[in-house]
Design an enzyme around this catalytic site. Structure first.
Site, short mmCIF file in Angstrom:
data_model
loop_
_atom_site.label_atom_id
_atom_site.label_comp_id
_atom_site.label_asym_id
_atom_site.label_seq_id
_atom_site.Cartn_x
_atom_site.Cartn_y
_atom_site.Cartn_z
N GLU A 128 0.83 -1.20 0.00
CA GLU A 128 0.00 0.00 0.00
C GLU A 128 0.86 1.25 0.00
O GLU A 128 1.96 1.26 0.55
CB GLU A 128 -0.92 0.00 1.22
N CYS A 141 3.46 8.61 0.84
CA CYS A 141 4.02 7.70 1.85
C CYS A 141 4.14 6.34 1.16
O CYS A 141 3.13 5.76 0.76
CB CYS A 141 3.08 7.65 3.04
N CYS A 148 6.60 -6.83 6.95
CA CYS A 148 7.75 -6.28 7.68
C CYS A 148 8.33 -7.36 8.58
O CYS A 148 7.60 -8.17 9.16
CB CYS A 148 7.31 -5.08 8.52
N CYS A 152 6.86 -4.26 15.68
CA CYS A 152 6.35 -3.19 16.53
C CYS A 152 4.90 -3.52 16.93
O CYS A 152 4.08 -3.81 16.05
CB CYS A 152 6.42 -1.86 15.80
N CYS A 155 1.73 -1.66 15.39
CA CYS A 155 1.69 -1.44 13.94
C CYS A 155 0.95 -2.56 13.22
O CYS A 155 1.23 -3.75 13.43
CB CYS A 155 3.13 -1.35 13.42
N GLY A 199 7.01 -1.81 5.85
CA GLY A 199 8.39 -2.27 5.84
C GLY A 199 9.37 -1.30 6.48
O GLY A 199 9.06 -0.14 6.73
N GLU A 200 10.55 -1.84 6.80
CA GLU A 200 11.63 -1.05 7.38
C GLU A 200 12.62 -0.74 6.24
O GLU A 200 13.32 -1.62 5.74
CB GLU A 200 12.30 -1.86 8.50
N SER A 231 12.31 7.10 6.94
CA SER A 231 11.98 6.93 8.35
C SER A 231 12.30 5.50 8.78
O SER A 231 11.82 4.54 8.20
CB SER A 231 10.48 7.20 8.54
N SER A 254 11.66 6.55 14.17
CA SER A 254 10.46 6.27 14.96
C SER A 254 10.93 5.87 16.35
O SER A 254 11.35 4.73 16.56
CB SER A 254 9.66 5.11 14.36
N LEU A 255 10.87 6.80 17.27
CA LEU A 255 11.50 6.56 18.58
C LEU A 255 10.47 6.00 19.58
O LEU A 255 10.66 4.94 20.14
CB LEU A 255 12.11 7.87 19.09
N HIS A 256 9.45 6.75 19.85
CA HIS A 256 8.31 6.36 20.71
C HIS A 256 8.64 6.17 22.18
O HIS A 256 7.73 6.17 23.01
CB HIS A 256 7.59 5.12 20.17
N ASN A 330 -3.64 5.92 15.65
CA ASN A 330 -4.88 5.34 15.10
C ASN A 330 -4.96 3.90 15.56
O ASN A 330 -4.20 3.07 15.08
CB ASN A 330 -4.84 5.41 13.58
N CYS A 373 -1.01 6.60 9.82
CA CYS A 373 0.23 5.96 10.28
C CYS A 373 -0.06 4.69 11.07
O CYS A 373 -0.90 4.69 11.97
CB CYS A 373 0.99 6.92 11.19
S1 SF4 Z 1 6.35 0.37 12.49
FE1 SF4 Z 1 7.57 0.16 10.62
S2 SF4 Z 1 9.31 -1.11 11.30
FE2 SF4 Z 1 7.74 -1.35 12.86
S3 SF4 Z 1 6.61 -3.19 12.21
FE3 SF4 Z 1 5.54 -1.39 11.35
S4 SF4 Z 1 6.36 -1.22 9.28
FE4 SF4 Z 1 7.78 -2.51 10.44
#
Ligand code: SF4
Length: 380
Positions: A128, A141, A148, A152, A155, A199-200, A231, A254-256, A330, A373
């Site tokens: 997507e 985006c 992935c 996380c 996510c 994905g990363e 990112s 992406s720290l969080h 979200n 996001c």
């Molecule tokens: S936030 Fe990014 S790195 Fe983490 S699982 Fe989702 S897609 Fe992968």
């Protein structure tokens, strides 16, 4: 780039191709399967290789330049689109190569103007990408992997196992499709790109770099690298590599959480790449590039909404010029992660500003079509 009516025909062409395929699939397999020859994706060739191909086949080397221009600058969907080539030349290309374009399988438009594309890859996998319009910019985006490999907890993409990396042209095509939609529905070209989809990106570094090279090249889309943000969830070794490679795009992390125990709970790979390693890599990045670091940060109820969480973030931000984007969350259906109360967000904003750290609070877009996001999970 394209005129509006050719954009419309380009977009409808995507759908026509898909419809045709689904109607004719049985017939196609029945008659054609025994003769199937696996052709190479022409976009895997460099310009030099294309020139060599033509010379080897008794033609002029510059023919390779023409084809290269069609493939990248004009984003041709078929060899038949290459109208300044003779019929025989187009047939020769057809006999030897394939153009593995992505196809927009479904496009959803949100009430706020956000557009989400589910794009089908040549092997029928789906990723997507999203167009996010604001008053001043339109941002794509884009995804870098199918699924992935990271996990996380907040996510939606993490629930899809990683199937494969996207190749450079699959990343490039997502940008072209969104640029077309931006011109068609918002009357302006795409202005920015963020690698924040599925994905990363640093786990598919080489292909992401190749795609960005094409996006920024005058032989591609000619976009400024300063308008591109990669990112990452924070892969220290690759952040250092990016610094060594002297990349010109921007970096976001992406720290969080800036507390290891908390971060490991929500982003389990933090146990392998703890904050000390991430910080060391970011210091290295800043010393080499002198580019400010952006942190993407979501504040969740009961997870990272206390004063100690903000204080840790302030300390983490102090070693290099930074900016914090606080992003609205979200929920992805279970109750574990809920957006923090507005008092907690206000506290973050006040404390960060008091410490001279730039902070923005960003509202998510496209929530009604699961395009915000952390929501990309091939649900459409
Ligand atoms: S936030 Fe990014 S790195 Fe983490 S699982 Fe989702 S897609 Fe992968």
């Amino acid at each position: 780039m394209f005129a509006k009516n050719s954009l419309e025909s380009n977009l409808s062409k995507h759908h026509k191709i898909l419809n045709q395929k689904s109607v004719n699939r049985k017939t196609f397999h029945y008659f054609c399967k025994p003769m199937e020859i696996k052709k190479k994706d022409i976009r895997a060739l460099t310009k030099e290789q294309l020139r060599e191909f033509f010379v080897k086949n008794g033609d002029k080397a510059f023919r390779g330049n023409q084809v290269y221009e069609w493939l990248w600058q004009k984003a041709a969907y078929s060899f038949d689109d290459m109208t300044n080539l003779s019929k025989d030349t187009r047939q020769m290309l057809e006999d030897n190569y394939v153009i593995n374009n992505i196809k927009v399988d479904t496009m959803q438009r949100s009430n706020d103007g956000t557009i989400k594309n589910a794009v089908r890859l040549h092997d029928n996998l789906i990723v997507e990408s999203v167009l996010i319009p604001t008053k001043t910019r339109t941002t794509a985006c884009v995804s870098s992997q199918v699924g992935c490999s990271l996990d996380c907890k907040f996510c939606a993409t993490a629930r899809l196992k990683r199937m494969r990396n996207l190749n450079p042209d699959e990343i490039y095509d997502q940008v072209v499709a969104i640029d077309n939609e931006s011109r068609l529905y918002h009357n302006r070209p795409l202005s920015n790109i963020v690698f924040m989809g599925m994905g990363e990106p640093l786990m598919n570094y080489n292909n992401v770099i190749k795609a960005i090279d094409k996006i920024t090249s005058n032989e591609g889309l000619g976009m400024s690298p300063k308008r591109i943000v990669v990112s990452t969830s924070g892969v220290p070794k690759m952040i250092k590599k990016m610094a060594d490679d002297n990349v010109k795009f921007k970096l976001a992390v992406s720290l969080h959480s800036a507390i290891d125990e908390v971060r490991t709970t929500i982003m389990p790979f933090n146990a392998t790449f703890p904050l000390a390693d991430l910080r060391e890599a970011l210091v290295y990045w800043y010393e080499k590039t002198r580019n400010r670091i952006t942190y993407e940060y979501v504040v969740w109820n009961g997870i990272n909404d206390k004063r100690k969480d903000v204080d840790a973030l302030v300390q983490f931000c102090k070693f290099a010029p930074s900016k914090v984007n606080i992003i609205e969350y979200n929920p992805i259906d279970d109750g574990e992660f809920q957006q923090a109360k507005s008092e907690a967000i206000d506290m973050y904003q006040k404390v960060l500003e008091a410490n001279n750290i730039t902070v923005t609070v960003r509202r998510s877009r496209g929530k009604d079509i699961d395009a915000a996001c952390g929501q990309l999970a091939n649900k459409s």
